[in-house]
Design a protein around this motif. Structure first.
Motif, PDB file in Angstrom:
ATOM      1  N   TRP A 150       8.553  33.735  -9.090  1.00  0.00           N
ATOM      2  CA  TRP A 150       9.353  33.329 -10.232  1.00  0.00           C
ATOM      3  C   TRP A 150      10.817  33.713 -10.093  1.00  0.00           C
ATOM      4  CZ3 TRP A 150       8.614  29.879 -13.886  1.00  0.00           C
ATOM      5  CH2 TRP A 150       7.324  29.366 -14.017  1.00  0.00           C
ATOM      6  N   GLU A 151      11.140  34.771  -9.381  1.00  0.00           N
ATOM      7  CA  GLU A 151      12.553  35.071  -9.121  1.00  0.00           C
ATOM      8  C   GLU A 151      13.194  33.939  -8.337  1.00  0.00           C
ATOM      9  OE1 GLU A 151      12.959  39.946  -8.985  1.00  0.00           O
ATOM     10  OE2 GLU A 151      12.308  38.883  -7.185  1.00  0.00           O
ATOM     11  N   ASP A 152      12.502  33.479  -7.317  1.00  0.00           N
ATOM     12  CA  ASP A 152      13.025  32.396  -6.486  1.00  0.00           C
ATOM     13  C   ASP A 152      13.099  31.085  -7.265  1.00  0.00           C
ATOM     14  OD1 ASP A 152      13.610  31.078  -3.804  1.00  0.00           O
ATOM     15  OD2 ASP A 152      11.745  30.055  -4.363  1.00  0.00           O
ATOM     16  N   TYR A 153      12.034  30.779  -7.991  1.00  0.00           N
ATOM     17  CA  TYR A 153      11.966  29.492  -8.686  1.00  0.00           C
ATOM     18  C   TYR A 153      12.955  29.430  -9.852  1.00  0.00           C
ATOM     19  CZ  TYR A 153       9.884  25.298 -10.726  1.00  0.00           C
ATOM     20  OH  TYR A 153       9.687  24.039 -11.229  1.00  0.00           O
ATOM     21  N   ALA A 154      13.045  30.509 -10.609  1.00  0.00           N
ATOM     22  CA  ALA A 154      13.986  30.536 -11.734  1.00  0.00           C
ATOM     23  C   ALA A 154      15.431  30.425 -11.240  1.00  0.00           C
ATOM     24  CB  ALA A 154      13.800  31.812 -12.552  1.00  0.00           C
ATOM     25  N   ALA A 155      15.724  31.045 -10.112  1.00  0.00           N
ATOM     26  CA  ALA A 155      17.075  30.948  -9.557  1.00  0.00           C
ATOM     27  C   ALA A 155      17.392  29.508  -9.164  1.00  0.00           C
ATOM     28  CB  ALA A 155      17.217  31.873  -8.352  1.00  0.00           C
ATOM     29  N   ALA A 156      16.398  28.808  -8.581  1.00  0.00           N
ATOM     30  CA  ALA A 156      16.605  27.405  -8.199  1.00  0.00           C
ATOM     31  C   ALA A 156      16.825  26.537  -9.432  1.00  0.00           C
ATOM     32  CB  ALA A 156      15.402  26.903  -7.399  1.00  0.00           C
ATOM     33  N   ALA A 157      16.070  26.797 -10.491  1.00  0.00           N
ATOM     34  CA  ALA A 157      16.229  26.028 -11.730  1.00  0.00           C
ATOM     35  C   ALA A 157      17.572  26.310 -12.391  1.00  0.00           C
ATOM     36  CB  ALA A 157      15.085  26.356 -12.691  1.00  0.00           C
ATOM     37  N   GLU A 158      17.979  27.563 -12.372  1.00  0.00           N
ATOM     38  CA  GLU A 158      19.247  27.943 -13.005  1.00  0.00           C
ATOM     39  C   GLU A 158      20.422  27.240 -12.337  1.00  0.00           C
ATOM     40  OE1 GLU A 158      21.601  31.987 -14.416  1.00  0.00           O
ATOM     41  OE2 GLU A 158      20.105  32.101 -12.821  1.00  0.00           O
ATOM     42  N   LYS A 159      20.372  27.128 -11.024  1.00  0.00           N
ATOM     43  CA  LYS A 159      21.460  26.457 -10.307  1.00  0.00           C
ATOM     44  C   LYS A 159      21.590  24.998 -10.730  1.00  0.00           C
ATOM     45  CE  LYS A 159      21.335  29.298  -6.112  1.00  0.00           C
ATOM     46  NZ  LYS A 159      21.003  29.317  -4.655  1.00  0.00           N
ATOM     47  N   LYS A 160      20.505  24.407 -11.155  1.00  0.00           N
ATOM     48  CA  LYS A 160      20.503  23.004 -11.560  1.00  0.00           C
ATOM     49  C   LYS A 160      20.679  22.831 -13.066  1.00  0.00           C
ATOM     50  CE  LYS A 160      17.469  21.756  -7.704  1.00  0.00           C
ATOM     51  NZ  LYS A 160      18.518  21.073  -6.922  1.00  0.00           N
ATOM     52  N   GLY A 161      20.835  23.950 -13.782  1.00  0.00           N
ATOM     53  CA  GLY A 161      21.038  23.874 -15.222  1.00  0.00           C
ATOM     54  C   GLY A 161      19.790  23.509 -16.002  1.00  0.00           C
ATOM     55  N   LEU A 162      18.625  23.873 -15.476  1.00  0.00           N
ATOM     56  CA  LEU A 162      17.353  23.504 -16.091  1.00  0.00           C
ATOM     57  C   LEU A 162      16.723  24.697 -16.795  1.00  0.00           C
ATOM     58  CD1 LEU A 162      15.886  21.401 -13.146  1.00  0.00           C
ATOM     59  CD2 LEU A 162      17.120  20.576 -15.158  1.00  0.00           C
ATOM     60  N   ARG A 163      15.900  24.387 -17.790  1.00  0.00           N
ATOM     61  CA  ARG A 163      15.126  25.405 -18.502  1.00  0.00           C
ATOM     62  C   ARG A 163      13.657  25.272 -18.136  1.00  0.00           C
ATOM     63  NH1 ARG A 163      16.886  26.466 -24.768  1.00  0.00           N
ATOM     64  NH2 ARG A 163      18.592  27.896 -24.285  1.00  0.00           N
ATOM     65  N   LEU A 164      13.030  26.410 -17.851  1.00  0.00           N
ATOM     66  CA  LEU A 164      11.613  26.451 -17.508  1.00  0.00           C
ATOM     67  C   LEU A 164      10.827  26.899 -18.735  1.00  0.00           C
ATOM     68  CD1 LEU A 164      11.969  28.170 -14.019  1.00  0.00           C
ATOM     69  CD2 LEU A 164      11.805  25.715 -14.531  1.00  0.00           C
ATOM     70  N   CYS A 165       9.905  26.066 -19.167  1.00  0.00           N
ATOM     71  CA  CYS A 165       9.147  26.303 -20.396  1.00  0.00           C
ATOM     72  C   CYS A 165       7.719  26.662 -20.013  1.00  0.00           C
ATOM     73  CB  CYS A 165       9.161  25.060 -21.276  1.00  0.00           C
ATOM     74  SG  CYS A 165      10.802  24.328 -21.479  1.00  0.00           S
ATOM     75  N   VAL A 166       7.424  27.948 -19.982  1.00  0.00           N
ATOM     76  CA  VAL A 166       6.125  28.430 -19.505  1.00  0.00           C
ATOM     77  C   VAL A 166       5.126  28.426 -20.652  1.00  0.00           C
ATOM     78  CG1 VAL A 166       4.894  30.380 -18.485  1.00  0.00           C
ATOM     79  CG2 VAL A 166       7.202  29.812 -17.704  1.00  0.00           C
ATOM     80  N   GLU A 167       4.016  27.752 -20.423  1.00  0.00           N
ATOM     81  CA  GLU A 167       2.960  27.676 -21.433  1.00  0.00           C
ATOM     82  C   GLU A 167       2.015  28.871 -21.289  1.00  0.00           C
ATOM     83  OE1 GLU A 167      -0.502  24.513 -22.796  1.00  0.00           O
ATOM     84  OE2 GLU A 167       1.329  23.811 -21.799  1.00  0.00           O
ATOM     85  N   GLN A 168       1.832  29.587 -22.366  1.00  0.00           N
ATOM     86  CA  GLN A 168       0.947  30.757 -22.366  1.00  0.00           C
ATOM     87  C   GLN A 168      -0.498  30.262 -22.466  1.00  0.00           C
ATOM     88  OE1 GLN A 168       3.232  31.732 -25.820  1.00  0.00           O
ATOM     89  NE2 GLN A 168       3.683  33.756 -25.031  1.00  0.00           N
ATOM     90  N   HIS A 169      -1.248  30.497 -21.419  1.00  0.00           N
ATOM     91  CA  HIS A 169      -2.570  29.881 -21.299  1.00  0.00           C
ATOM     92  C   HIS A 169      -3.540  30.871 -20.688  1.00  0.00           C
ATOM     93  CE1 HIS A 169      -5.691  27.001 -20.262  1.00  0.00           C
ATOM     94  NE2 HIS A 169      -4.984  25.989 -20.763  1.00  0.00           N
ATOM     95  N   GLY A 170      -4.766  30.866 -21.178  1.00  0.00           N
ATOM     96  CA  GLY A 170      -5.797  31.716 -20.588  1.00  0.00           C
ATOM     97  C   GLY A 170      -5.981  31.426 -19.111  1.00  0.00           C
ATOM     98  N   ARG A 171      -6.395  32.431 -18.389  1.00  0.00           N
ATOM     99  CA  ARG A 171      -6.572  32.373 -16.938  1.00  0.00           C
ATOM    100  C   ARG A 171      -5.275  32.027 -16.208  1.00  0.00           C
ATOM    101  NH1 ARG A 171      -9.076  30.670 -12.254  1.00  0.00           N
ATOM    102  NH2 ARG A 171     -10.605  32.206 -11.541  1.00  0.00           N
ATOM    103  N   GLN A 172      -4.195  32.559 -16.757  1.00  0.00           N
ATOM    104  CA  GLN A 172      -2.875  32.514 -16.132  1.00  0.00           C
ATOM    105  C   GLN A 172      -2.279  33.912 -16.211  1.00  0.00           C
ATOM    106  OE1 GLN A 172      -1.277  29.381 -14.791  1.00  0.00           O
ATOM    107  NE2 GLN A 172      -3.502  29.225 -14.818  1.00  0.00           N
ATOM    108  N   ALA A 173      -1.342  34.216 -15.317  1.00  0.00           N
ATOM    109  CA  ALA A 173      -0.703  35.538 -15.369  1.00  0.00           C
ATOM    110  C   ALA A 173       0.020  35.729 -16.700  1.00  0.00           C
ATOM    111  CB  ALA A 173       0.264  35.697 -14.199  1.00  0.00           C
ATOM    112  N   VAL A 174       0.660  34.658 -17.187  1.00  0.00           N
ATOM    113  CA  VAL A 174       1.317  34.685 -18.496  1.00  0.00           C
ATOM    114  C   VAL A 174       0.412  33.954 -19.478  1.00  0.00           C
ATOM    115  CG1 VAL A 174       3.291  33.892 -19.846  1.00  0.00           C
ATOM    116  CG2 VAL A 174       3.643  34.842 -17.560  1.00  0.00           C
ATOM    117  N   TYR A 175      -0.155  34.719 -20.409  1.00  0.00           N
ATOM    118  CA  TYR A 175      -1.098  34.111 -21.354  1.00  0.00           C
ATOM    119  C   TYR A 175      -0.851  34.543 -22.792  1.00  0.00           C
ATOM    120  CZ  TYR A 175      -3.500  38.617 -20.931  1.00  0.00           C
ATOM    121  OH  TYR A 175      -3.791  39.966 -20.916  1.00  0.00           O
TER     122      TYR A 175
END
Length: 314
Positions: A150-175
């Protein structure tokens, strides 16, 4: 607030028919699934990446129906230790490229879930501090897999001016809220939440409380509901049975108002407005007891009523 549609809910329709129905229902936005756990029923991802004419054709179809794209959805598991993890990683990065080409600013996705250790073949969702090895597995997941990706991916998105909208979901690291803030604290505000009340409900949480805790970290919202069934009183809410048949499960995804009452959805939208979210509610239909058109129309009617009530309070 605006009503939108995750077009996977009309997967049986052609792109043109899906957009026609969205316009007939008075929607303002659509959200397209591009792969991963979506069958991507409406878009040819490779063609859109390669062809300006294909992108112009899609944008023209949307413009003709007064629709816009609220988000591109690439939900999959880029942290899977197998081949699918590499494919979903490529999908996630290619989605950034397509978003820029289409003028879309939001990417909806899930955090992914890694294995529990370097030799494991499958993802492992840690939901308890016991047995003792669980905590060691959880820390390995976050330190060795989740945060580096996520450090790498968020940095790539930030350079393009994009927002990453993470869905909190069971059986995911972010839930849940706590795991989301662990991610955001590590990688920064490019990462926000795609808030979907339905997953929180089947895990026993309260959407209004979660909205207040997330505040302005909510970047996109899904309109999806869950009904807790009588079986939950016997077995609890953890239910590995298939989504069909719906009978006998502890909970089921349902159209809006068939789980949480309409007044509950009014409370959810009120809470969203109070924390500053005044944007699209994208209907994601996974009601397996109703045909798709009826389920989507029911959800739209619930949202429209709530939005009208909120407008009357201004």
């Amino acid at each position: 607030m605006k009503i939108g549609l995750n077009t996977d809910g009309f997967a049986a329709l052609s792109l043109e028919a899906c957009l026609d129905r969205a316009a007939e229902l008075g929607f303002a936005c659509v959200e397209f699934g591009l792969g991963g756990w979506s069958s991507a029923p409406h878009l040819d991802f490779a063609e859109l990446l390669a062809s300006g004419a294909a992108r112009d054709r899609l944008l023209g179809m949307l413009r003709d129906r007064n629709l816009e794209i609220s988000a591109l959805n690439c939900s999959g598991n880029p942290l899977h230790p197998g081949e699918s993890g590499a494919k979903d990683t490529d999908l996630a990065h290619d989605t950034l490229e397509l978003a820029v080409l289409l003028g879309v600013r939001r990417i909806v996705m899930m955090s992914g879930l890694p294995a529990g250790g370097p030799g494991d073949a499958f993802p492992n969702w840690i939901t308890s501090s016991w047995p003792p090895e669980a905590m060691a597995m959880l820390e390995w997941q976050w330190c060795e897999r989740v945060i580096p990706f996520w450090e790498d991916y968020a940095a790539a998105a930030e350079k393009k001016g994009l927002r990453l909208c993470v869905e909190q979901h069971g059986r995911q690291a972010v839930y849940n809220v706590e795991s989301f803030f662990r991610l955001r604290d590590a990688v920064g505000p490019t990462v926000g939440v795609n808030f979907d009340p339905s997953h929180l409900i089947w895990m026993g949480g309260d959407p209004v409380s979660a909205i207040r805790a997330l505040g302005d970290c909510i970047y996109h919202v899904h309109g999806k509901d869950t009904r807790i069934e009588p079986r939950a009183r016997i077995d609890g809410l953890l239910d590995p049975k298939h989504v069909l048949p719906v009978r006998g499960r502890s909970w089921n995804f349902v159209s809006l108002g068939h789980g949480t009452p309409v007044r509950g959805w009014l409370e959810i939208l009120t809470a969203l407005r109070e924390v500053g979210y005044d944007d699209v509610i994208s209907i994601e239909n996974e009601d397996y007891a109703l045909d798709a058109d009826r389920a989507v129309a029911t959800s739209a009617a619930t949202l429209r009523f709530c939005i009208e009530q909120l407008s009357g309070e201004r």
